[in-house]
Design a protein around this motif. Structure first.
Motif, PDB file in Angstrom:
ATOM      1  N   ASN A  46      11.162   0.207  -0.348  1.00 12.45           N
ATOM      2  CA  ASN A  46      11.652   1.554  -0.625  1.00 12.45           C
ATOM      3  C   ASN A  46      11.241   2.512   0.480  1.00 12.45           C
ATOM      4  N   PRO A  47      12.114   3.421   0.877  1.00 10.75           N
ATOM      5  CA  PRO A  47      11.787   4.359   1.954  1.00 10.75           C
ATOM      6  C   PRO A  47      10.882   5.485   1.468  1.00 10.75           C
ATOM      7  N   ALA A  48      10.331   6.218   2.420  1.00 10.31           N
ATOM      8  CA  ALA A  48       9.550   7.413   2.082  1.00 10.31           C
ATOM      9  C   ALA A  48      10.492   8.499   1.563  1.00 10.31           C
ATOM     10  N   ILE A  49       9.999   9.284   0.624  1.00  9.48           N
ATOM     11  CA  ILE A  49      10.779  10.405   0.111  1.00  9.48           C
ATOM     12  C   ILE A  49       9.903  11.660   0.147  1.00  9.48           C
ATOM     13  N   TYR A  50      10.545  12.802   0.266  1.00  3.77           N
ATOM     14  CA  TYR A  50       9.832  14.070   0.299  1.00  3.77           C
ATOM     15  C   TYR A  50      10.787  15.172  -0.133  1.00  3.77           C
ATOM     16  N   GLY A  51      10.231  16.290  -0.523  1.00  4.74           N
ATOM     17  CA  GLY A  51      11.080  17.385  -0.946  1.00  4.74           C
ATOM     18  C   GLY A  51      10.289  18.621  -1.299  1.00  4.74           C
ATOM     19  N   LEU A  52      10.991  19.665  -1.663  1.00  5.06           N
ATOM     20  CA  LEU A  52      10.339  20.906  -2.067  1.00  5.06           C
ATOM     21  C   LEU A  52      11.262  21.676  -2.994  1.00  5.06           C
ATOM     22  N   SER A  53      10.673  22.597  -3.733  1.00  8.49           N
ATOM     23  CA  SER A  53      11.458  23.462  -4.611  1.00  8.49           C
ATOM     24  C   SER A  53      10.805  24.832  -4.671  1.00  8.49           C
ATOM     25  N   LEU A  54      11.619  25.851  -4.889  1.00  8.49           N
ATOM     26  CA  LEU A  54      11.149  27.220  -5.026  1.00  8.49           C
ATOM     27  C   LEU A  54      11.680  27.757  -6.346  1.00  8.49           C
ATOM     28  N   PHE A  76       0.870  -1.176   0.000  1.00 12.01           N
ATOM     29  CA  PHE A  76       0.000   0.000   0.000  1.00 12.01           C
ATOM     30  C   PHE A  76       0.905   1.224   0.000  1.00 12.01           C
ATOM     31  N   SER A  77       0.612   2.181  -0.858  1.00 12.35           N
ATOM     32  CA  SER A  77       1.444   3.384  -0.916  1.00 12.35           C
ATOM     33  C   SER A  77       0.602   4.585  -1.318  1.00 12.35           C
ATOM     34  N   GLY A  78       1.129   5.751  -1.065  1.00  5.18           N
ATOM     35  CA  GLY A  78       0.424   6.981  -1.419  1.00  5.18           C
ATOM     36  C   GLY A  78       1.406   8.109  -1.664  1.00  5.18           C
ATOM     37  N   SER A  79       0.928   9.154  -2.326  1.00  6.60           N
ATOM     38  CA  SER A  79       1.774  10.310  -2.590  1.00  6.60           C
ATOM     39  C   SER A  79       0.916  11.567  -2.662  1.00  6.60           C
ATOM     40  N   MET A  80       1.553  12.713  -2.472  1.00  2.00           N
ATOM     41  CA  MET A  80       0.866  14.002  -2.560  1.00  2.00           C
ATOM     42  C   MET A  80       1.791  15.026  -3.183  1.00  2.00           C
ATOM     43  N   ASP A  81       1.231  15.855  -4.057  1.00 13.84           N
ATOM     44  CA  ASP A  81       1.962  16.954  -4.679  1.00 13.84           C
ATOM     45  C   ASP A  81       1.147  18.233  -4.505  1.00 13.84           C
ATOM     46  N   ILE A  82       1.827  19.312  -4.099  1.00 15.55           N
ATOM     47  CA  ILE A  82       1.168  20.599  -3.896  1.00 15.55           C
ATOM     48  C   ILE A  82       1.944  21.671  -4.652  1.00 15.55           C
ATOM     49  N   ASN A  83       1.245  22.434  -5.472  1.00 19.84           N
ATOM     50  CA  ASN A  83       1.840  23.576  -6.179  1.00 19.84           C
ATOM     51  C   ASN A  83       1.155  24.854  -5.724  1.00 19.84           C
ATOM     52  N   PHE A 143       6.714  33.742  -8.573  1.00 19.83           N
ATOM     53  CA  PHE A 143       7.270  32.682  -7.735  1.00 19.83           C
ATOM     54  C   PHE A 143       6.352  31.453  -7.730  1.00 19.83           C
ATOM     55  N   SER A 144       6.980  30.308  -7.531  1.00 19.52           N
ATOM     56  CA  SER A 144       6.231  29.059  -7.394  1.00 19.52           C
ATOM     57  C   SER A 144       6.860  28.216  -6.293  1.00 19.52           C
ATOM     58  N   LEU A 145       6.014  27.514  -5.554  1.00 17.38           N
ATOM     59  CA  LEU A 145       6.465  26.612  -4.491  1.00 17.38           C
ATOM     60  C   LEU A 145       5.870  25.240  -4.746  1.00 17.38           C
ATOM     61  N   ASN A 146       6.726  24.233  -4.737  1.00 20.49           N
ATOM     62  CA  ASN A 146       6.277  22.854  -4.914  1.00 20.49           C
ATOM     63  C   ASN A 146       6.710  22.018  -3.718  1.00 20.49           C
ATOM     64  N   VAL A 147       5.759  21.279  -3.157  1.00 19.16           N
ATOM     65  CA  VAL A 147       6.027  20.359  -2.053  1.00 19.16           C
ATOM     66  C   VAL A 147       5.490  18.991  -2.449  1.00 19.16           C
ATOM     67  N   TYR A 148       6.273  17.946  -2.228  1.00 18.54           N
ATOM     68  CA  TYR A 148       5.829  16.606  -2.606  1.00 18.54           C
ATOM     69  C   TYR A 148       6.299  15.586  -1.570  1.00 18.54           C
ATOM     70  N   GLY A 149       5.631  14.457  -1.547  1.00 20.08           N
ATOM     71  CA  GLY A 149       6.012  13.387  -0.644  1.00 20.08           C
ATOM     72  C   GLY A 149       5.429  12.070  -1.095  1.00 20.08           C
ATOM     73  N   LYS A 150       6.107  10.979  -0.757  1.00 22.89           N
ATOM     74  CA  LYS A 150       5.647   9.643  -1.108  1.00 22.89           C
ATOM     75  C   LYS A 150       5.938   8.708   0.045  1.00 22.89           C
ATOM     76  N   THR A 151       4.968   7.845   0.376  1.00 21.41           N
ATOM     77  CA  THR A 151       5.121   6.924   1.488  1.00 21.41           C
ATOM     78  C   THR A 151       6.050   5.768   1.106  1.00 21.41           C
ATOM     79  N   THR A 152       6.373   4.943   2.108  1.00 19.13           N
ATOM     80  CA  THR A 152       7.139   3.728   1.838  1.00 19.13           C
ATOM     81  C   THR A 152       6.341   2.805   0.921  1.00 19.13           C
ATOM     82  N   SER A 153       7.040   1.923   0.233  1.00 20.65           N
ATOM     83  CA  SER A 153       6.370   0.993  -0.682  1.00 20.65           C
ATOM     84  C   SER A 153       7.185  -0.289  -0.790  1.00 20.65           C
ATOM     85  N   LYS A 154       6.537  -1.342  -1.285  1.00 16.02           N
ATOM     86  CA  LYS A 154       7.201  -2.627  -1.509  1.00 16.02           C
ATOM     87  C   LYS A 154       6.947  -3.065  -2.946  1.00 16.02           C
TER      88      LYS A 154
END
Length: 764
Positions: free
Chosen positions: A676-684, A640-647, A653-664
């Motif tokens: 696989n581990p959870a990953i997350y990040g952001l960009s400006l 089971f896995s999930g992800s979210m992206d926000i713009n 200017f633009s801000l992006n935030v994203y994240g993804k849960t662990t998965s198999k």
């Protein structure tokens, strides 16, 4: 009497011809006050009872055209951002060119207009997407724009340039021509008119899981010079490019060149292994105490294209040099079981490749109802591979040099039929020849030729206004022969079929089915041995079966105001799937390949995108996957896995935030279960005129991101943990500038395929 009969027959024929005549409507939209044209406006043709008949979008000059219209009386509905919608009656008895339609500005709502479903227009064979102003402004590449669109069911990694859907990788095109990573990476969003998303591909896209086609603006004069650079933070790495384009009438000239490099401390691995021999069992624990990787790549490309209403012709020449001067791992080893000892090992590899390539492309509009699309491309690659493995006083050497020739031809003929139906033929042939010379532990010469020919017929049938059937049967013939081995020949039946039921304009239900095949990778088909270490030998297998693939699925798409939704269930079934094979031979464990296992994957996915406002966009994905192997090996994994992206967009200017849960996942080749581990990040980002500056980070608060994998293959078992500096606390800064001269022009696609193919048997 005969005269009256002849007159009667002619009269009936005239009535029949008139009743079934197919016409087209064309016209133009403009602003009522300024008389300026209105590009990208939505045009819908409706029955008198408002039933949807057909739709289109005005081009960059405000023109529209709707073809294949039966005689009758209709309503024509016009809508676009910031203007009052307009409807007019039109009577169609022949080809009709309407006077310019002038639309009045909606001054009250102009500052608060929200594009709802009009930016995603569901057509019978695709989804037409019109990027809005904010999505275009805050994107620097074609991947950025595709990410900003937040298409439900499509996962876009704009950092790696991968685009996936539930069924697999999405094939990308630019103006109908197949594109590679650099094509899309250097495509300027402001030069894109619209995007076509083929979620149930047919016609020239019939072999794709899904296809996205960028439609760009076309100009006849001017040009640009652009430079961009991306520098990584946390390890040494960068990607730098220069490009130039010149438009002269219908001819376009482009030149691209670039350099990228990486240098970091490799992958740290901790691994527990067990080797089972007939008379003994040996365990080994290994841990990396030093690793280093260096890689650099340079490319150059020149392209000339000529475009008219009747045809598009292009010629492309490219050259790539890829070099890995250092890939080194040093490990501490501890043996237990049959014998006990501690020692160290070193694994050092170097690789380099030189790849000149060409591509010829032609698209011909033979008539209003006939189109022919042809592509021929090929390349030659000179590959060199060297590996040295040392364990205490023992040494192993492998040197390989390879000459690889690859050629392909693709042709697609499409015919428009009455009642908006389509038929056509798709033919493809791929051919490769590779010669490899191995020296070192094992001396051998390998020669392999492989060719696959595929023929597809396709037919698209519309049933009223609610149903659409795409049916594409085909056949594949795979031939390959390894020197001193028998010719291998595999016939396979192919089929792509999907049935779309349009519940209404905003809801569609799709039934999907496919039958296909998959040939073995050319690096598996050999009779070569290569030392992995002094307990393992890697060996090719020239007698692998042709994998059969069966895919049923169902999908549902909906546009609900500010929400776009995609739900799908897909089942992938690989029969005679190619997997690793392990067996003992004297005092070694042989790691080879076999094709008598079956792989099954059942995946369900729900994706929702939400346009909260012009400035805020959100996409959420949830996925369930059940993967299992049957036959020679039996495995099962559930995930089971999930992800979210926000713009968020604000002015420049633009801000992006994203994240993804662990998965198999269960790797259908290696038989390993991966965590696989959870990953997350952001960009400006900051976008102003022709400047783009962006800074981003991934996993900024994670110091120990680890990837776990384990497998039990009877005589060989392992459990390992991997980590690397590039997996955590990394960042980047990107700067791009484009100077336009003359009239502003679109950025031409960069067709350099920077992937290097090779048939050399390699130890990972």
């Amino acid at each position: 009497m005969n005269q009256y009969r002849l007159i009667f027959i002619l009269f009936i024929g005239l009535i029949t011809t008139t009743a079934f005549a197919q016409n087209k409507i064309s016209g133009k939209l403009s602003d009522h006050e300024t008389r300026e044209v209105l590009p990208y406006a939505t045009v819908r043709l409706l029955q008198q009872d408002s039933t949807f008949v057909a739709g289109t979008v005005t081009d960059s000059l405000g023109h529209y055209r709707i073809s294949d219209i039966k005689n009758g009386d209709y309503l024509l509905y016009f809508s676009t951002i910031g203007y009052k919608s307009k409807m007019m009656q039109v009577s169609v008895r022949q080809d009709t060119n309407l006077p310019t339609v002038e639309m009045e500005s909606d001054n009250v709502m102009l500052g608060e207009v929200v594009v709802k479903s009009s930016s995603f227009i569901r057509q019978k064979d695709k989804v037409l997407i019109i990027p809005d102003k904010e999505q275009v402004k805050h994107a620097g590449t074609g991947y950025d724009l595709l990410y900003n669109l937040m298409i439900p069911g499509i996962d876009v990694n704009r950092r790696t340039g991968t685009v996936n859907t539930l069924g697999g990788s999405v094939t990308l095109y630019i103006n109908g021509e197949k594109a590679e990573f650099r094509d899309v990476q250097q495509l300027r969003p402001k030069d894109i008119e619209k995007i076509e998303y083929y979620d149930t591909p047919t016609g020239k896209y019939v072999r794709d899981v899904a296809a996205i086609n960028y439609i760009t603006k076309k100009y006849n004069m001017g040009g640009y010079v652009g430079v961009d650079g991306k520098q990584f933070i946390g390890y040494v790495g960068g990607d730098y490019n220069i490009s130039t384009k010149l438009n002269r009438g219908n001819t376009t000239y482009t030149l691209f060149a670039g350099y990228n490099m990486k240098k970091y401390n490799g992958i740290q691995t901790e691994k527990q292994e067990e080797f089972t021999f007939p008379q003994s069992v040996i365990q080994r624990h290994s841990e990396t105490n030093g690793a280093k990787i260096e890689n650099n790549q340079q490319y150059i490309q020149i392209k000339t294209s000529h475009n008219t209403e009747k045809r598009t012709l292009s010629v492309l020449l490219g050259l790539i040099y890829d070099n890995i001067p250092t890939e080194r791992n040093s490990d501490l080893l501890e043996y237990t079981g049959e014998y006990k000892q501690q020692q160290s090992s070193t694994n050092h590899k170097t690789q380099n490749s030189l790849k000149p390539s060409f591509k010829l492309y032609g698209n011909f509009n033979l008539s209003e109802k006939q189109n022919l699309d042809l592509t021929a491309e090929g390349y030659y690659t000179k590959n060199k591979y060297n590996r040295t493995y040392t364990e205490n006083e023992q040494h192993s050497f492998t040197n390989a040099e390879e000459d690889l020739y690859w050629l392909s031809f693709r042709g697609n003929y499409n015919l428009k039929l009455a009642h908006q139906n389509h038929a056509g033929v798709n033919f493809e042939h791929y051919h490769s020849i590779t010669s490899s010379t191995y020296t070192g532990d094992y001396n051998k010469w390998q020669h392999l030729w492989m060719g696959e020919s595929m023929l597809f017929l396709y037919y698209q049938q519309k049933f009223g206004d609610k149903c659409l059937l795409n049916f594409s049967p085909g056949v594949s013939l795979l031939n390959y022969k390894l020197h001193e081995n028998e010719l291998q020949r595999h016939w396979s039946l192919r089929l792509n079929i999907n049935f779309n039921y349009f519940i209404n304009e905003n809801h569609v239900l799709m039934l999907i089915g496919a039958v296909g095949n998959e040939q073995a990778d050319i690096s598996y088909i050999n009779s070569m041995d290569q030392t992995v270490d002094f307990l393992q030998i890697k060996r090719g297998n020239p007698n692998l079966a042709n994998t059969k693939i069966y895919v049923p699925g169902i999908a549902y798409q909906a546009q609900l105001g500010k929400f776009n939704l995609n739900a799908a269930i897909m089942s992938w079934n690989y029969l005679d799937n190619i997997t690793f094979d392990y067996y003992p031979e004297k005092d070694k464990i042989i790691n080879s390949y076999r094709s008598d296992a079956n792989y099954h994957s059942l995946t369900a996915k729900l994706a929702v995108s939400y346009r909260a406002s012009d400035n805020l966009r959100i996409k959420i994905n949830g996925e369930y996957a059940n993967m299992r192997l049957t036959g020679a090996y039996k495995r099962k994994t559930t995930s089971f896995s999930g992800s979210m992206d926000i713009n968020y967009f604000w002015k420049d200017f633009s801000l992006n935030v994203y994240g993804k849960t662990t998965s198999k996942s269960l790797n259908q080749l290696t038989l390993a279960t991966l965590k696989n581990p959870a990953i997350y990040g952001l960009s400006l980002g900051w976008n102003h005129n022709n400047w783009i500056i962006e800074a981003g980070t991934e996993n900024p608060f994670t110091k120990h991101n680890r990837y776990y994998s384990y497998a039990d293959c009877n005589v060989y078992r392992f459990n390992q943990i991997q980590s690397s500096r590039i997996y955590q606390q990394t960042g980047y800064v990107k700067v791009a500038y484009t100077f336009d001269f003359g009239r502003k022009t679109s950025r031409e696609q960069n067709d350099v395929n920077r992937n290097i193919n090779s048939a050399i048997l390699k130890v990972n």
